[in-house]
Design an enzyme around this catalytic site. Structure first.
Site, PDB file in Angstrom:
ATOM      1  N   GLY A  87      50.734 -62.050   1.564  1.00 24.36           N
ATOM      2  CA  GLY A  87      49.407 -62.644   1.605  1.00 24.36           C
ATOM      3  C   GLY A  87      49.074 -63.136   2.999  1.00 24.36           C
ATOM      4  N   GLN A 126      44.602 -67.802   9.370  1.00 29.24           N
ATOM      5  CA  GLN A 126      45.887 -67.459   9.990  1.00 29.24           C
ATOM      6  C   GLN A 126      45.743 -66.422  11.098  1.00 29.24           C
ATOM      7  OE1 GLN A 126      47.971 -66.776   5.998  1.00 29.24           O
ATOM      8  NE2 GLN A 126      49.622 -67.530   7.300  1.00 29.24           N
ATOM      9  N   CYS A 162      55.773 -68.603   4.646  1.00 32.65           N
ATOM     10  CA  CYS A 162      54.434 -68.387   5.202  1.00 32.65           C
ATOM     11  C   CYS A 162      54.559 -67.732   6.570  1.00 32.65           C
ATOM     12  CB  CYS A 162      53.734 -69.731   5.331  1.00 32.65           C
ATOM     13  SG  CYS A 162      52.066 -69.609   5.983  1.00 32.65           S
ATOM     14  N   LEU A 163      53.684 -66.764   6.849  1.00 37.43           N
ATOM     15  CA  LEU A 163      53.743 -66.060   8.134  1.00 37.43           C
ATOM     16  C   LEU A 163      53.391 -66.977   9.301  1.00 37.43           C
ATOM     17  CD1 LEU A 163      52.143 -62.652   7.103  1.00 37.43           C
ATOM     18  CD2 LEU A 163      54.568 -63.191   7.419  1.00 37.43           C
ATOM     19  N   HIS A 203      48.550 -70.450  -2.757  1.00 37.78           N
ATOM     20  CA  HIS A 203      49.008 -70.641  -1.375  1.00 37.78           C
ATOM     21  C   HIS A 203      47.931 -70.180  -0.382  1.00 37.78           C
ATOM     22  CE1 HIS A 203      52.361 -70.195   1.798  1.00 37.78           C
ATOM     23  NE2 HIS A 203      51.305 -69.632   2.362  1.00 37.78           N
ATOM     24  N   GLU A 204      47.327 -69.029  -0.654  1.00 34.11           N
ATOM     25  CA  GLU A 204      46.319 -68.491   0.274  1.00 34.11           C
ATOM     26  C   GLU A 204      45.027 -69.319   0.233  1.00 34.11           C
ATOM     27  OE1 GLU A 204      47.357 -66.605   2.449  1.00 34.11           O
ATOM     28  OE2 GLU A 204      49.194 -66.034   1.440  1.00 34.11           O
ATOM     29  N   HIS A 235      45.189 -72.292   2.382  1.00 36.23           N
ATOM     30  CA  HIS A 235      44.938 -72.050   3.811  1.00 36.23           C
ATOM     31  C   HIS A 235      43.449 -72.211   4.145  1.00 36.23           C
ATOM     32  CE1 HIS A 235      48.735 -70.881   5.573  1.00 36.23           C
ATOM     33  NE2 HIS A 235      48.974 -69.970   4.645  1.00 36.23           N
TER      34      HIS A 235
END
Ligand code: NI
Length: 178
Positions: free
Chosen positions: A46, A51, A92-93, A134-135, A138
């Site tokens: 994701g 991000q 997370c990226l 989670h997304e 963000h």
């Protein structure tokens, strides 16, 4: 299509609330395609627009093994969440290498728009539920370690800083060897 640089924690852009998308044009579709390419290359399941430095409410998700089930959610919102809570390990990226257990509702119903602006609903459970929540976080300036106690969050942030330092040191060593 292009790979986009991923904003790294604690960049202030990751703590901002993103703006709703109002215009569904080729530029939006292009950004979604670039975000998907960036997510697959990372690799990750994701990625949210903040991000990649775009403070708009759009996320891309693909939890399939074959990486052939791309979902683009524009203006996603949790409409309903179960009382049942599950604890799941997340990464997370924007905080690479860090994994922490986070508690979230087990099931959520999400409404969103597609790239043409049409409205949809999605029932999510298991990994999809975790990933969607989670997304969407963000888009509200929240990263997964914000769900931890202050003590655990500080410990996680310190561990991330240490991992980064070690990585930078290793890269420098490689440079000197070359
Ligand atoms: Ni993330």
């Amino acid at each position: 299509m292009a790979l986009l640089p991923i904003v790294q924690y604690p960049d202030p852009r990751l703590a901002k609330k993103a703006e709703p998308v109002a215009v569904f044009d080729d530029k939006l579709a292009g950004l979604a395609a670039d975000m998907a390419e960036t997510m697959y290359a990372a690799p990750g399941v994701g990625l949210a627009a903040p991000q990649v430095g775009e403070l708009i409410r759009m996320v891309v998700i693909d939890i399939s093994e074959e990486k052939n089930a791309l979902l683009v959610l524009v203006n996603p919102e949790v409409e309903a969440a179960s009382e049942e809570i599950v604890e799941c390990e997340e990464g997370c990226l924007s905080l690479p290498g860090l994994y922490e257990k986070v508690k979230r509702p087990a099931h959520v119903r999400v409404k969103y728009q597609d790239l043409q602006g049409a409205s949809h609903e999605l029932e999510c459970d298991e990994l999809m539920s975790v990933c969607v929540q989670h997304e969407i976080d963000h888009l509200d300036g929240v990263v997964f370690i914000d769900h931890l106690s202050l003590f655990k969050k500080q410990r996680a942030a310190a561990r991330l800083a240490k991992m980064r330092k070690e990585k930078a040191r290793a890269a420098k060593r490689r440079e000197q060897d070359a």
